[in-house]
Design a protein around this motif. Structure first.
Motif, short mmCIF file in Angstrom:
data_model
loop_
_atom_site.label_atom_id
_atom_site.label_comp_id
_atom_site.label_asym_id
_atom_site.label_seq_id
_atom_site.Cartn_x
_atom_site.Cartn_y
_atom_site.Cartn_z
N ILE A 131 0.80 -1.37 0.11
CA ILE A 131 0.09 0.00 -0.24
C ILE A 131 1.34 1.32 -0.09
O ILE A 131 0.18 2.15 -0.59
CB ILE A 131 -1.06 -0.29 1.15
CG1 ILE A 131 -2.05 -1.54 0.82
CG2 ILE A 131 -1.65 1.21 1.74
CD1 ILE A 131 -2.82 -1.45 2.08
N VAL A 132 1.86 1.34 1.07
CA VAL A 132 3.16 2.65 0.69
C VAL A 132 3.72 2.06 -0.50
O VAL A 132 3.11 3.45 -1.07
CB VAL A 132 3.80 2.26 1.58
CG1 VAL A 132 4.83 3.26 2.00
CG2 VAL A 132 2.66 2.33 2.95
N LEU A 133 4.17 1.41 -1.46
CA LEU A 133 4.74 1.61 -2.69
C LEU A 133 3.91 1.94 -3.67
O LEU A 133 4.15 2.90 -4.13
CB LEU A 133 5.03 0.32 -2.90
CG LEU A 133 6.40 0.05 -2.11
CD1 LEU A 133 6.98 -1.49 -2.50
CD2 LEU A 133 7.27 1.06 -1.97
N ALA A 134 2.51 1.59 -3.51
CA ALA A 134 1.54 2.16 -4.57
C ALA A 134 0.99 3.29 -4.08
O ALA A 134 0.96 4.32 -5.44
CB ALA A 134 0.08 1.23 -3.95
N ASN A 135 1.50 4.21 -2.83
CA ASN A 135 0.91 5.85 -3.03
C ASN A 135 2.20 6.04 -3.17
O ASN A 135 2.14 7.38 -4.28
CB ASN A 135 0.39 5.75 -0.97
CG ASN A 135 -0.89 5.10 -1.11
OD1 ASN A 135 -1.62 5.16 -1.63
ND2 ASN A 135 -0.96 4.80 0.04
N ALA A 136 3.08 6.14 -2.61
CA ALA A 136 3.93 6.77 -3.48
C ALA A 136 4.63 7.12 -5.34
O ALA A 136 4.96 7.57 -5.30
CB ALA A 136 5.77 6.09 -2.91
N GLY A 137 4.30 5.40 -5.44
CA GLY A 137 4.34 5.98 -7.23
C GLY A 137 3.00 5.97 -7.65
O GLY A 137 2.71 6.68 -8.82
N ASN A 138 1.86 6.85 -6.72
CA ASN A 138 1.04 7.86 -7.58
C ASN A 138 1.52 9.28 -7.04
O ASN A 138 0.30 9.72 -7.68
CB ASN A 138 -0.44 7.61 -6.82
CG ASN A 138 -0.83 5.94 -7.44
OD1 ASN A 138 -0.62 5.92 -8.20
ND2 ASN A 138 -1.97 5.83 -6.30
#
Length: 48
Positions: A40-47
């Motif tokens: 979830i953290v990586l997905a938010n950082a990618g967005n």
């Protein structure tokens, strides 16, 4: 008629196995939750 009782050593071994199973299950759940949080953290950082 006499009722046969299980030896106490077998009961102790069974409890020990159950404790190990609980520890392994808890550790697996914690690792799964940690993995989900990281994704979830990586997905938010990618967005961003």
């Amino acid at each position: 008629m006499s009722v046969k009782r299980k030896p106490p050593t077998l009961q102790q071994k069974k409890e020990e196995v159950n404790k190990k199973a609980i520890v392994w299950t808890a550790a697996s759940l914690l690792l799964l939750i940690l993995l989900i949080v990281v994704v979830i953290v990586l997905a938010n950082a990618g967005n961003q």
